[in-house]
Design a protein around this motif. Structure first.
Motif, PDB file in Angstrom:
ATOM      1  N   PHE A 126      38.711  41.860  57.727  1.00 25.57           N
ATOM      2  CA  PHE A 126      38.579  42.053  56.288  1.00 25.57           C
ATOM      3  C   PHE A 126      38.688  40.745  55.514  1.00 25.57           C
ATOM      4  CE2 PHE A 126      39.751  46.532  57.309  1.00 25.57           C
ATOM      5  CZ  PHE A 126      38.557  47.089  56.872  1.00 25.57           C
ATOM      6  N   LYS A 127      39.481  39.795  56.002  1.00 27.96           N
ATOM      7  CA  LYS A 127      39.542  38.482  55.349  1.00 27.96           C
ATOM      8  C   LYS A 127      38.191  37.785  55.414  1.00 27.96           C
ATOM      9  CE  LYS A 127      44.192  37.506  56.734  1.00 27.96           C
ATOM     10  NZ  LYS A 127      45.037  36.600  57.509  1.00 27.96           N
ATOM     11  N   THR A 128      37.571  37.803  56.589  1.00 26.03           N
ATOM     12  CA  THR A 128      36.273  37.153  56.755  1.00 26.03           C
ATOM     13  C   THR A 128      35.214  37.840  55.904  1.00 26.03           C
ATOM     14  OG1 THR A 128      36.874  36.577  59.010  1.00 26.03           O
ATOM     15  CG2 THR A 128      34.549  36.448  58.450  1.00 26.03           C
ATOM     16  N   MET A 129      35.218  39.160  55.906  1.00 22.84           N
ATOM     17  CA  MET A 129      34.235  39.883  55.112  1.00 22.84           C
ATOM     18  C   MET A 129      34.429  39.600  53.621  1.00 22.84           C
ATOM     19  SD  MET A 129      33.358  43.951  54.976  1.00 22.84           S
ATOM     20  CE  MET A 129      33.384  44.075  56.739  1.00 22.84           C
ATOM     21  N   GLY A 130      35.663  39.556  53.182  1.00 22.26           N
ATOM     22  CA  GLY A 130      35.932  39.261  51.779  1.00 22.26           C
ATOM     23  C   GLY A 130      35.438  37.883  51.376  1.00 22.26           C
ATOM     24  N   TRP A 131      35.712  36.885  52.210  1.00 21.42           N
ATOM     25  CA  TRP A 131      35.255  35.529  51.880  1.00 21.42           C
ATOM     26  C   TRP A 131      33.747  35.417  51.922  1.00 21.42           C
ATOM     27  CZ3 TRP A 131      37.553  32.153  49.174  1.00 21.42           C
ATOM     28  CH2 TRP A 131      38.932  32.052  49.183  1.00 21.42           C
ATOM     29  N   MET A 132      33.109  36.127  52.866  1.00 18.97           N
ATOM     30  CA  MET A 132      31.649  36.037  52.961  1.00 18.97           C
ATOM     31  C   MET A 132      30.960  36.792  51.840  1.00 18.97           C
ATOM     32  SD  MET A 132      30.847  36.055  57.019  1.00 18.97           S
ATOM     33  CE  MET A 132      29.152  35.540  56.833  1.00 18.97           C
ATOM     34  N   TRP A 133      31.637  37.708  51.163  1.00 25.03           N
ATOM     35  CA  TRP A 133      31.072  38.377  49.994  1.00 25.03           C
ATOM     36  C   TRP A 133      31.458  37.664  48.712  1.00 25.03           C
ATOM     37  CZ3 TRP A 133      32.172  44.273  51.020  1.00 25.03           C
ATOM     38  CH2 TRP A 133      31.277  44.746  51.968  1.00 25.03           C
ATOM     39  N   LEU A 134      32.691  37.189  48.650  1.00 23.92           N
ATOM     40  CA  LEU A 134      33.193  36.588  47.416  1.00 23.92           C
ATOM     41  C   LEU A 134      32.574  35.219  47.142  1.00 23.92           C
ATOM     42  CD1 LEU A 134      35.264  36.953  45.120  1.00 23.92           C
ATOM     43  CD2 LEU A 134      36.865  35.657  46.525  1.00 23.92           C
ATOM     44  N   LEU A 135      32.480  34.380  48.160  1.00 24.32           N
ATOM     45  CA  LEU A 135      31.966  33.029  47.961  1.00 24.32           C
ATOM     46  C   LEU A 135      30.518  33.018  47.444  1.00 24.32           C
ATOM     47  CD1 LEU A 135      33.026  30.168  48.207  1.00 24.32           C
ATOM     48  CD2 LEU A 135      32.039  30.071  50.476  1.00 24.32           C
TER      49      LEU A 135
END
Length: 144
Positions: free
Chosen positions: A52-61
């Motif tokens: 979920f951390k990786t998915m969040g960063w790949m959507w947020l950035l």
């Protein structure tokens, strides 16, 4: 006189016993938090937190990048139009650059789910010690 010999013998036996007990305590695994010896070693398994951390960063950035660049481009475009009458060549370049950044961000968002799933598998075979008394978890030290 029989008493001192008995005490000496008992003292020697206790001394040897305490040496054995200290040797056992050195080799025993104990919890770092509560000092309990009820410790279990398990494999770490799949990490949903990393996924979920990786998915969040790949959507947020990409989202922040697109929104920030769009706001900057609109501000720049307004200043160019109000300014000295520069041709629309600059705005076309901004639109094409915005399109390229949008496509790159779309690809990043599209690829984020498979990449996040794979990142969750990283480190799944590591050993983790867990205390059965207090629930504290830690990774054991590497052997030298």
């Amino acid at each position: 006189m029989a008493n001192p010999q008995v005490n000496r013998t008992v003292g020697q036996v206790e001394g040897t016993g305490s040496q054995l007990n200290t040797a056992n305590k050195v080799n025993a695994v104990a919890c770092r938090k509560c000092k309990s010896q009820q410790v279990v070693a398990n494999k770490r398994g799949y990490s949903f937190a990393n996924m979920f951390k990786t998915m969040g960063w790949m959507w947020l950035l990409p989202l922040v990048l697109v929104l920030g660049f769009t706001m900057w481009a609109r501000y720049y475009n307004m200043n160019v139009q109000v300014g000295s009458g520069v041709s629309s060549n600059g705005s076309e370049a901004l639109e094409s650059l915005l399109t390229i950044i949008g496509v790159i961000c779309g690809i990043s968002i599209f690829v984020s789910l498979p990449v996040s799933i794979l990142v969750g598998f990283v480190g799944r075979s590591e050993i983790v010690n867990g205390c059965m008394n207090c629930g504290f978890k830690w990774r054991p030290a590497k052997r030298k």
